[in-house]
Scaffold this motif. Structure first.
Motif, PDB file in Angstrom:
ATOM      1  N   SER A  43       0.823  -1.221   0.000  1.00  0.00           N
ATOM      2  CA  SER A  43       0.000   0.000   0.000  1.00  0.00           C
ATOM      3  C   SER A  43       0.856   1.269   0.000  1.00  0.00           C
ATOM      4  CB  SER A  43      -0.935   0.003   1.215  1.00  0.00           C
ATOM      5  OG  SER A  43      -0.176  -0.056   2.405  1.00  0.00           O
ATOM      6  N   LYS A  44       2.129   1.146   0.452  1.00  0.00           N
ATOM      7  CA  LYS A  44       3.066   2.279   0.410  1.00  0.00           C
ATOM      8  C   LYS A  44       4.167   1.941  -0.595  1.00  0.00           C
ATOM      9  CE  LYS A  44       2.387   3.735   5.184  1.00  0.00           C
ATOM     10  NZ  LYS A  44       3.015   3.918   6.515  1.00  0.00           N
ATOM     11  N   LYS A  62      -2.303  10.460  -9.881  1.00  0.00           N
ATOM     12  CA  LYS A  62      -3.371  10.385  -8.874  1.00  0.00           C
ATOM     13  C   LYS A  62      -4.385   9.308  -9.222  1.00  0.00           C
ATOM     14  CE  LYS A  62      -4.897  14.627  -7.633  1.00  0.00           C
ATOM     15  NZ  LYS A  62      -5.091  16.089  -7.763  1.00  0.00           N
ATOM     16  N   ASN A  66      -5.248   6.206  -6.760  1.00  0.00           N
ATOM     17  CA  ASN A  66      -6.626   5.953  -6.318  1.00  0.00           C
ATOM     18  C   ASN A  66      -7.081   4.547  -6.683  1.00  0.00           C
ATOM     19  OD1 ASN A  66      -6.880   8.502  -5.220  1.00  0.00           O
ATOM     20  ND2 ASN A  66      -7.708   9.407  -7.091  1.00  0.00           N
ATOM     21  N   GLU A  67      -6.819   4.154  -7.922  1.00  0.00           N
ATOM     22  CA  GLU A  67      -7.242   2.824  -8.389  1.00  0.00           C
ATOM     23  C   GLU A  67      -6.562   1.705  -7.605  1.00  0.00           C
ATOM     24  OE1 GLU A  67      -6.778   2.292 -12.624  1.00  0.00           O
ATOM     25  OE2 GLU A  67      -7.806   4.205 -13.023  1.00  0.00           O
ATOM     26  N   GLU A  68      -5.273   1.871  -7.368  1.00  0.00           N
ATOM     27  CA  GLU A  68      -4.493   0.821  -6.690  1.00  0.00           C
ATOM     28  C   GLU A  68      -4.590   0.937  -5.154  1.00  0.00           C
ATOM     29  OE1 GLU A  68      -2.418  -1.588  -8.221  1.00  0.00           O
ATOM     30  OE2 GLU A  68      -2.993  -0.976 -10.244  1.00  0.00           O
ATOM     31  N   LYS A  69      -5.196   2.043  -4.690  1.00  0.00           N
ATOM     32  CA  LYS A  69      -5.292   2.323  -3.243  1.00  0.00           C
ATOM     33  C   LYS A  69      -3.906   2.324  -2.592  1.00  0.00           C
ATOM     34  CE  LYS A  69     -10.032   0.615  -2.713  1.00  0.00           C
ATOM     35  NZ  LYS A  69     -10.287   0.614  -4.176  1.00  0.00           N
ATOM     36  N   ILE A  70      -3.027   3.130  -3.157  1.00  0.00           N
ATOM     37  CA  ILE A  70      -1.662   3.208  -2.648  1.00  0.00           C
ATOM     38  C   ILE A  70      -1.254   4.661  -2.397  1.00  0.00           C
ATOM     39  CG2 ILE A  70      -0.808   1.054  -3.670  1.00  0.00           C
ATOM     40  CD1 ILE A  70       0.180   2.589  -6.066  1.00  0.00           C
ATOM     41  N   THR A  71      -0.191   4.811  -1.616  1.00  0.00           N
ATOM     42  CA  THR A  71       0.409   6.126  -1.373  1.00  0.00           C
ATOM     43  C   THR A  71       1.899   6.055  -1.723  1.00  0.00           C
ATOM     44  OG1 THR A  71       0.874   5.564   0.938  1.00  0.00           O
ATOM     45  CG2 THR A  71      -1.194   6.722   0.489  1.00  0.00           C
ATOM     46  N   SER A  95       0.500  14.756  -1.774  1.00  0.00           N
ATOM     47  CA  SER A  95       1.007  13.821  -0.765  1.00  0.00           C
ATOM     48  C   SER A  95       2.106  14.501   0.045  1.00  0.00           C
ATOM     49  CB  SER A  95       1.564  12.579  -1.491  1.00  0.00           C
ATOM     50  OG  SER A  95       2.154  11.688  -0.598  1.00  0.00           O
TER      51      SER A  95
END
Length: 279
Positions: A43-44, A62, A66-71, A95
């Motif tokens: 996720s990171k 972005k 959003n699609e991958e739910k990552i930061t 971010s």
């Protein structure tokens, strides 16, 4: 002749742990645009390079996040050129906790040392200092794939430009021993045989050196200017590439001069063989 550019999608998952996002800045020197890479499987994740601040890039980035739910936990910049670092403000606006790394960093950024490791779930990057294209240039070895993010030292199409030719050649030699898999370049498509491409670059540069010596071997009263040499070697290339090509030829001539193979008449701005050179 210069080869036509391979079409690349704006976003592409190029391996199980690498997503490429184009910088939205296609051009003569940037090819299809600057490649920026999201690296990792959790996720990171890590981000390599940020483009030059085009709205298309941050929009595409972005969308992927959003699609991958990552930061993005950290972004690593391969070198100082504007088409690799100018997206940082847009990234930090989105971010604010992302840490920015670059060798010889700007204020607020963090430094990178040779051999430094950046780890995230599913990916380990090892920094490899390889100046030449710029004095601060860093490549990154992706250990899980035995692959390398080559920055602008090696491109997916065509050849790279450099600030210091002798240093660049030394860096290419070093890069060729650091990995055996793919190369993810700063511009252009993924290179399947990455280390082979590095060796090809070395061979190409040595060929250019020989071509310069071959041109100078053609007797010419008063010697040759660098642009006259370019017009012979690059006769099949578009004229708009001659000026940037001349910079590379001048670097080669300066290296050959240091080696005692050529002499420079500064008054006339011409070059000729020193008489010691063996062709």
């Amino acid at each position: 002749m210069a080869e036509p550019l391979v079409p690349l999608p704006v976003v592409e998952k190029v391996s199980s742990r690498v997503i490429r996002v184009l910088g939205g800045n296609p051009g003569k020197f940037t090819l299809q645009g600057t490649n920026t890479y999201i690296v990792g499987q959790g996720s990171k994740r890590l981000l390599i390079d940020t483009g030059e601040g085009k709205p298309e890039w941050i929009k595409a980035l972005k969308s992927v996040l959003n699609e991958e739910k990552i930061t993005i936990e950290k972004t690593i910049l391969t070198h100082w050129h504007h088409d690799h670092i100018e997206g940082v403000p847009d990234l930090l606006k989105h971010s604010s906790n992302t840490k920015v790394y670059k060798k010889d960093p700007k204020e607020g950024w963090l430094d990178i040392s040779d051999g430094q490791k950046f780890e995230t779930e599913g990916a380990t990057l090892r920094a490899f200092f390889c100046p030449g294209h710029t004095t601060d240039h860093m490549a990154l070895v992706l250990e899980e794939e035995d692959a390398m993010f080559t920055g602008d030292n090696v491109l997916g199409q065509g050849t790279a430009v450099f600030e210091d030719y002798a240093t660049y050649m030394k860096s290419l030699d070093g890069m060729s021993t650091q990995f055996k898999g793919r190369a993810y370049p700063g511009h252009g498509p993924v290179i399947e045989d990455g280390s082979g491409k590095v060796l090809e670059y070395i061979k190409h540069r040595k060929m250019r050196e020989k071509q310069v010596l071959d041109v100078l071997a053609q007797e010419r009263e008063g010697g040759w200017t660098s642009m006259e040499i370019v017009k012979v070697i690059y006769k099949d290339y578009p004229e708009n590439l001659w000026a940037p090509a001349e910079k590379g030829i001048l670097q080669i001539l300066e290296k050959l001069q240091k080696e005692g193979k050529v002499v420079h008449n500064e008054q006339k701005g011409t070059w000729s063989l020193s008489g010691k050179s063996t062709l």
